[in-house]
Design a protein around this motif. Structure first.
Motif, PDB file in Angstrom:
ATOM      1  N   UNK C 168       5.607   0.463  10.722  1.00 48.88           N
ATOM      2  CA  UNK C 168       4.664   1.585  10.699  1.00 48.88           C
ATOM      3  C   UNK C 168       4.950   2.515   9.530  1.00 48.88           C
ATOM      4  N   UNK C 169       6.236   2.610   9.146  1.00 51.27           N
ATOM      5  CA  UNK C 169       6.592   3.435   7.996  1.00 51.27           C
ATOM      6  C   UNK C 169       6.086   2.826   6.693  1.00 51.27           C
ATOM      7  N   UNK C 170       6.306   1.548   6.532  1.00 42.81           N
ATOM      8  CA  UNK C 170       5.980   0.900   5.256  1.00 42.81           C
ATOM      9  C   UNK C 170       4.480   0.682   5.108  1.00 42.81           C
ATOM     10  N   UNK C 171       3.783   0.446   6.227  1.00 44.64           N
ATOM     11  CA  UNK C 171       2.346   0.138   6.153  1.00 44.64           C
ATOM     12  C   UNK C 171       1.553   1.168   6.950  1.00 44.64           C
ATOM     13  N   UNK C 172       1.239   2.293   6.327  1.00 49.09           N
ATOM     14  CA  UNK C 172       0.626   3.390   7.076  1.00 49.09           C
ATOM     15  C   UNK C 172      -0.783   3.096   7.587  1.00 49.09           C
ATOM     16  N   UNK C 173      -1.407   2.018   7.144  1.00 44.45           N
ATOM     17  CA  UNK C 173      -2.760   1.736   7.648  1.00 44.45           C
ATOM     18  C   UNK C 173      -2.751   1.207   9.074  1.00 44.45           C
TER      19      UNK C 173
ATOM     20  N   UNK F 153       6.643  -6.563  -8.618  1.00 46.03           N
ATOM     21  CA  UNK F 153       7.949  -7.030  -8.171  1.00 46.03           C
ATOM     22  C   UNK F 153       8.796  -5.868  -7.634  1.00 46.03           C
ATOM     23  N   UNK F 154       8.778  -4.743  -8.344  1.00 44.43           N
ATOM     24  CA  UNK F 154       9.563  -3.591  -7.890  1.00 44.43           C
ATOM     25  C   UNK F 154       8.991  -3.016  -6.595  1.00 44.43           C
ATOM     26  N   UNK F 155       7.657  -2.960  -6.529  1.00 45.62           N
ATOM     27  CA  UNK F 155       6.974  -2.449  -5.335  1.00 45.62           C
ATOM     28  C   UNK F 155       7.348  -3.315  -4.125  1.00 45.62           C
ATOM     29  N   UNK F 156       7.244  -4.628  -4.308  1.00 40.09           N
ATOM     30  CA  UNK F 156       7.580  -5.592  -3.255  1.00 40.09           C
ATOM     31  C   UNK F 156       9.047  -5.455  -2.844  1.00 40.09           C
ATOM     32  N   UNK F 157       9.922  -5.320  -3.818  1.00 33.51           N
ATOM     33  CA  UNK F 157      11.358  -5.237  -3.539  1.00 33.51           C
ATOM     34  C   UNK F 157      11.678  -3.991  -2.712  1.00 33.51           C
ATOM     35  N   UNK F 158      11.089  -2.872  -3.078  1.00 36.89           N
ATOM     36  CA  UNK F 158      11.387  -1.655  -2.335  1.00 36.89           C
ATOM     37  C   UNK F 158      10.832  -1.717  -0.910  1.00 36.89           C
ATOM     38  N   UNK F 159       9.623  -2.243  -0.760  1.00 36.83           N
ATOM     39  CA  UNK F 159       9.080  -2.386   0.604  1.00 36.83           C
ATOM     40  C   UNK F 159       9.996  -3.257   1.457  1.00 36.83           C
ATOM     41  N   UNK F 160      10.486  -4.338   0.876  1.00 35.76           N
ATOM     42  CA  UNK F 160      11.386  -5.211   1.610  1.00 35.76           C
ATOM     43  C   UNK F 160      12.653  -4.476   2.018  1.00 35.76           C
ATOM     44  N   UNK F 272       4.862  -9.948   1.869  1.00 30.84           N
ATOM     45  CA  UNK F 272       3.836 -10.654   1.095  1.00 30.84           C
ATOM     46  C   UNK F 272       2.538 -10.747   1.879  1.00 30.84           C
ATOM     47  N   UNK F 273       2.641 -10.800   3.204  1.00 28.40           N
ATOM     48  CA  UNK F 273       1.444 -10.949   4.022  1.00 28.40           C
ATOM     49  C   UNK F 273       0.798  -9.605   4.354  1.00 28.40           C
ATOM     50  N   UNK F 274       1.601  -8.652   4.836  1.00 29.08           N
ATOM     51  CA  UNK F 274       0.983  -7.425   5.342  1.00 29.08           C
ATOM     52  C   UNK F 274       0.536  -6.524   4.201  1.00 29.08           C
ATOM     53  N   UNK F 275       1.272  -6.515   3.094  1.00 28.46           N
ATOM     54  CA  UNK F 275       0.811  -5.729   1.946  1.00 28.46           C
ATOM     55  C   UNK F 275      -0.548  -6.257   1.490  1.00 28.46           C
ATOM     56  N   UNK F 276      -0.669  -7.576   1.410  1.00 35.61           N
ATOM     57  CA  UNK F 276      -1.933  -8.166   0.986  1.00 35.61           C
ATOM     58  C   UNK F 276      -3.036  -7.880   2.013  1.00 35.61           C
ATOM     59  N   UNK F 277      -2.688  -7.959   3.283  1.00 34.71           N
ATOM     60  CA  UNK F 277      -3.667  -7.680   4.333  1.00 34.71           C
ATOM     61  C   UNK F 277      -4.212  -6.255   4.212  1.00 34.71           C
ATOM     62  N   UNK F 278      -3.320  -5.302   3.961  1.00 29.39           N
ATOM     63  CA  UNK F 278      -3.757  -3.923   3.781  1.00 29.39           C
ATOM     64  C   UNK F 278      -4.734  -3.799   2.622  1.00 29.39           C
ATOM     65  N   UNK F 279      -4.441  -4.489   1.535  1.00 25.93           N
ATOM     66  CA  UNK F 279      -5.335  -4.428   0.374  1.00 25.93           C
ATOM     67  C   UNK F 279      -6.683  -5.072   0.675  1.00 25.93           C
ATOM     68  N   UNK F 280      -6.669  -6.134   1.470  1.00 27.51           N
ATOM     69  CA  UNK F 280      -7.935  -6.774   1.823  1.00 27.51           C
ATOM     70  C   UNK F 280      -8.764  -5.875   2.741  1.00 27.51           C
ATOM     71  N   UNK F 281      -8.093  -5.271   3.722  1.00 29.80           N
ATOM     72  CA  UNK F 281      -8.836  -4.423   4.665  1.00 29.80           C
ATOM     73  C   UNK F 281      -9.414  -3.194   3.970  1.00 29.80           C
TER      74      UNK F 281
END
Lengths: 313, 313, 313, 313, 313, 313
Positions: C168-173, F153-160, F272-281
């Protein structure tokens, strides 16, 4: 047809397309009962649903040097009182229809459901039958692939019951009541899963929950209302419902674990495939291969010279 | 039974085991027709086949303070002239047997084959029927899993024909001759693939070539003899043969590509599964789960209280 | 312990085995709270359930030159009034238990459920929580593989909620209410699917219907009672329920199709795997490989020298 | 070329297309031996086969202000007496051809078949060789993917024999006769499965029965004619035939179960892949990736600077 | 052998088992070079490695009324100076050995590596060859399944090179240097992955990193040392290394994408299967089936009468 | 913009297309910082790289009755000295960018890497960080599917790393240093695998070796330089690297076999999945389904009314 100016015309028509306009009326494309393509003008602000049948009362007017039909009134047939035969006649004119006589089909299905002896199974089945029978005889069995036409669900159900007769003869250990009730119930959730019987699409609830879980919930709710919540029969009917696709990948959370559920699965998969195959072969010349058939692993089937079916002209 | 010294005894018996010995006779274990376990002594050098029925003529002798039966003669029943009823009676005593009446089964199968109208199909089918009918009514349908008992093949074939009737009713475009000939022929290669009808095992040729290819070659050879080598009918029967397992992984080099081949596949797979399921449920108490069933994806089936079958005592 | 003849002894004990006898009393094997193995004699005709805890009042008697304990009375603890702490203490003595403090766990879960803002979600969730909370805090999360001990379900649920916080922190949507209600509800059907919380086994209904469909039906029934039958929220919670195993082959009739369902799936699968992995590594020496771990594709995991866990003695 | 009115012209040409017309002649598109595209007019009612080579005798006539060639006669080359070299020369002009010298290839294959020592294998192999040798040297090995050009089957067969030599050297326990006869026979059914050697398509029998079963039947029929019906050799050759695709999903009803069948499978799959790979790389610049290659799991292959092949201009 | 009290005995022996004891010496089980099983007593505190060969100097002593051999000294052969032939002779006595002449094998492999023309490939390959050659000629190719004996890796490598010759003949576009260097290098990581050449087991690093990645890193490190870090050749050799198992599920992070990598994969998989098949068939009587063979999809292979291999006695 | 003849204009622009010409100058299409599309003429022989940003100094000239901009000089920004903020500003104008503040991201990642306590892990990680940090903050995480934009890459790394925090809280047996170093290192090979950070494509080495093996080799080489070649830590980091795709089919030669590798896999696949899902939604209206999402098994996701994200206008 030639329309004379200022004359009135009444007819049933299916709405094919609506066309926005900046005038105070806008044109819609309508197919009449005899297949003629007409243009009808509706008042701005009026709205009609695509793909539905309306009764139009119109007057022929002049519009930009052409004669158009102005709608004086329009009524969707759901809201009209029509005799069953007239209703079926209208729908056969406008939609693709299962190749059955609906009255006979209803008669046969009800006869089979009347033979159910087990009181719990009979009560649950008839309760659901009566609740959904209107839709049951109108809905298709699928949005594509097989039985995707009006009354497809009833047609599919009766074929399954006829196939099931053969199983009951060869394997006498099977319980007839469970098999026949299971066949009737197995796709009843489709009337909830699709938005409408003509040109059906999945509703959002159909996509997110699906006819299998909706059907299982329906059985359990009806069982509860009737006081059969904890009966073995309600559990068995629920199990037939959720296992009738057999494979998890095709939507069944459980595989069949009673013999009758296995039979319902078999007659369902057989009818979905062979009925479709017959329809595909009807389109092919003797000596030719069909197109790849989706429900049959994309195999192409050969129409040999001994096939008892002619290519429709 | 008590044997009296020097008396003679005649009986049918199945050879269960042979025991090497350094004496000039050696003992074999034999089950008699009434189930009694006997020891018979054969002369050194004589040989009998395991699992086969012999007619023994014996004399009771003394051997190391016990009474043994010395074989004066022994004849395998294949080489005896026996009436059909007596032969069936004997085999039912000694082997596991399909739960059918063989005479009626033969009568029904022949009646169905007699209804074939297409001359090419009829000639090929009856030619093969007459060639293999003795074995056909004795062989099992499999070495394990389903119908793995004497006359299993005929039992399985008739059940498939009965199921196929239902398909022919519901789907009138199917050609009856192809379906029924296909059902009869589909496993005929099993009489070549197994070494013997009692306690069948695969021959080396059965393993390396298999009943599907052997059956297809047989059809083509018979078609050639009868002058039908290039007929469409021979090709279609050959196709039904090689596609009746549907899946490549189960031994079919081609998937069904004519409607009748699909039907033969369906009734074959259904009967192999549901017949076995019935036999498994007969072993289970109501309210219990069966053991995992091999032909049904190792699922365990539940015997509910509505099952029309009792546990055999 | 030494028992003195004719003295009375009272104690809690778990029934391990019952032994039929032709005497007018029969012996049962009992484990006492301190781990001692005792033999207690019950009157013929009396019956106790295996694996359950009873309070025994006994008298030491002489039986065939040994001193046995004769049960004068025995009461299953379900029927006794005991303080919560004493109850938990007893169960911890007799069964394998989740490594949590139950009071704190309850406190944390309730706090999270109290934060739900959406009224429909809150009403449905709390209605179900209150209905099942007793069982919820006792049942395991599975019969084997992971969290297969008392209170395993609550332990698993809280871990999932804590993991979900990170998402929930990382994905606020993401919608917090759906995620947290979904986590709480996802396995609630397990209290129906298993027969009992100690040494759980699947009921027949558990096998034939399963916790996923039972859970979905429960949500829909509660929604109907509360007047939310057609709410989007009830549909979404139902969808989270049926999709939380993700794969059809693992029992989900639908894959996740909303983001929150995907999150519930992820935290469920993660906790089932990593919690189990931690328990496996606790059994292994540094520098060694674990046994193949079922929930982790049978891989063997290496316990390196940086692992923050010691092998329990 | 410029044609002069009323002059006659003779040439070989391949028919590319026929164009219906309402005139008493109709035009066809023809490619001449030198590659020129011509239009020839045939009398209404005359018919020619697409993709075949004809010898045309024509006269230049005027048609709607253009000069067309009117066919005075046309003869398909199958019906002409031509020397072998001239025939090959013609076909190389019109069709895609394997990159081999046909005479040498025939010589090498016959030499290898002559080395077969086992009489049964030799008799069966040579009997089939002589029956099909004309087609064998003309047919492709496949309709697409690999060796899909004239003489592709012979080219593929010889490459496999050469690869097999390496196996026979490294693994002396292999039987040379079985391997080489197996390689020769393995695809002989393709001359039956395809309709013609130029631009091959599957016949209906090819689709419904397939070259594997047709080949196995052919071996058994020839073995029977020669009195080898029950020989181990005929069985082994039949087994090599039906197992040479290894996988059931690729059409083999049995996997290899003798070492020589495994070798035939290996050299078949290797040559189908690497021969095609070489042809693909010939089309690619050094430093580039090929297009995805169908027979190699759609992988793209890199043409590095050490590849011993130049891009054809 | 009979030992005389107080006499000394010297011999090579392999340690089979050690047996703890509370005496000041403890017994170990030793196999002598002639196969005799001996018991040797070591001083408490002394330690020997299982499965290793030692040179023992012993004295026959009396121990509890039996004669035992007391070790006066013992030296592991790794620490002895022995001629090559004597070393090989010793190992052949004690361990299972590849059926090759090691000297000839070494000679042939070196000759092939000497034919490499490309300087970069030659330098990298010989650098690695020289670094690992001692182990290379001792290690097995696998811990089980195939070539799982001493010198198995060299035996496997040479067979692959011989098979590769056939490929190079038939497909001249292949680069010989890459193929032969690739074959030599492909399993060099095994000498790092296994702990020892006798009775090899995976090291932890072997399990966590694996011979494929270790091999690729080795190539890159050597390339860097030699100044070839960014050469195309180092990249291609690295690619051959990581793709030689072809399938991701078998440990290759990339599939072959250059032709030479495909060839190395093919000769590797072929030799692992057919070499093992030959060894299995050597154990079977003509006319019998082998046991299911692990590297051949658990298929059982038939030893027909034409097989060029006798069952070893 | 209107250009006046003979005036000079300076601006940054991205080269979109170059157009060959026979004149002594040729036109190129350029997008300016404000989005305007310009045509600039370069001298014949001059060359610029597509998709790169240049600083142009130009003069407005007349060319065929139009005003064109003639480049008097052009400099690629890689070769200019620009402040960090200005550089980021420029790139955000021309390329798609991760939705992060780069300075804060760098700050957070460095803070986490600074918390590493284990000296070996810290040394290896920081050595690699310092070597690649410039590219690390510019490169995308993939060429398509997810995080396929600058700084992805940096964005992905920090989210992870943020997700991993949750795991470390719930599962205290995990080693924080391994997890965080593993997350940082896991995709570092991408800066080698892609050719450039803008519009990245795979290099040939990226295709043939891949970021997983390149990354593992990098770790081992750095470990060797630092004297940690044989450390357990280097082995564990290498193992995390090669197992982080989990499945062999997705490029991992080993599955995770330590707990920390499993965690790195989980947070990688989740992000890789939820970040992309957020962008799609974000692209979908409430009440609608998304298009099928590649990284989510092509499922379509529903945007319900509780989603905390609005459709961007």
């Amino acid at each position: 047809m030639n329309f004379e100016l200022d004359q009135t015309y009444q007819f049933f028509g299916k709405v094919d397309q609506t066309n926005p306009s900046s005038y105070d009326t806008y044109p819609i494309n309508v197919t009449a009962e005899d297949g003629e393509k007409l243009i009808v003008r509706l008042p701005a602000g009026a709205s009609v649903q695509l793909n539905k049948i309306y009764y139009f009362e119109t007057t022929a007017i002049q519009f930009k040097e052409k004669i158009h039909l102005r709608a004086d009134s329009y009524t969707i047939i759901n809201q009209m009182i029509l005799e069953d035969d007239r209703k079926e006649e209208l729908m056969r004119s406008f939609y693709q229809y299962a190749p059955i006589n609906l009255k006979q089909t209803r008669h046969k299905i009800e006869a089979i459901l009347n033979q159910i002896e087990n009181k719990v199974i009979k009560d649950i089945t008839w309760n659901i039958y009566e609740k959904y029978q209107n839709d049951f005889y109108l809905y298709p069995a699928a949005t594509k692939f097989h039985h995707a036409y009006i009354s497809g669900l009833a047609y599919h159900t009766l074929s399954m019951m006829q196939l099931a007769e053969g199983f009951l003869t060869v394997y006498p250990f099977l319980n007839r009541d469970l098999v026949m009730a299971g066949v009737f119930l197995h796709d009843i959730g489709k009337v909830l899963e699709f938005d409408t019987f003509e040109g059906s699409e999945y509703t959002i609830k159909g996509r997110l929950i699906g006819h299998i879980t909706m059907g299982a919930t329906e059985i359990q709710m009806v069982a509860k209302e009737l006081g059969y919540e904890d009966s073995e029969e309600a559990m068995l009917l629920g199990h037939i419902m959720i296992s009738h696709h057999y494979h998890g990948n095709f939507g069944s959370p459980k595989r069949p674990n009673i013999a009758e559920a296995l039979v319902v699965y078999f007659v369902d998969t057989i009818d979905s495939k062979i009925c479709d195959l017959g329809e595909e072969l009807a389109e092919v010349q003797v000596g030719q291969l069909s197109a790849p058939i989706g429900v049959l692993d994309k195999e192409r089937y050969y129409k040999h010279s001994l096939t008892n079916i002619k290519k429709s002209e």
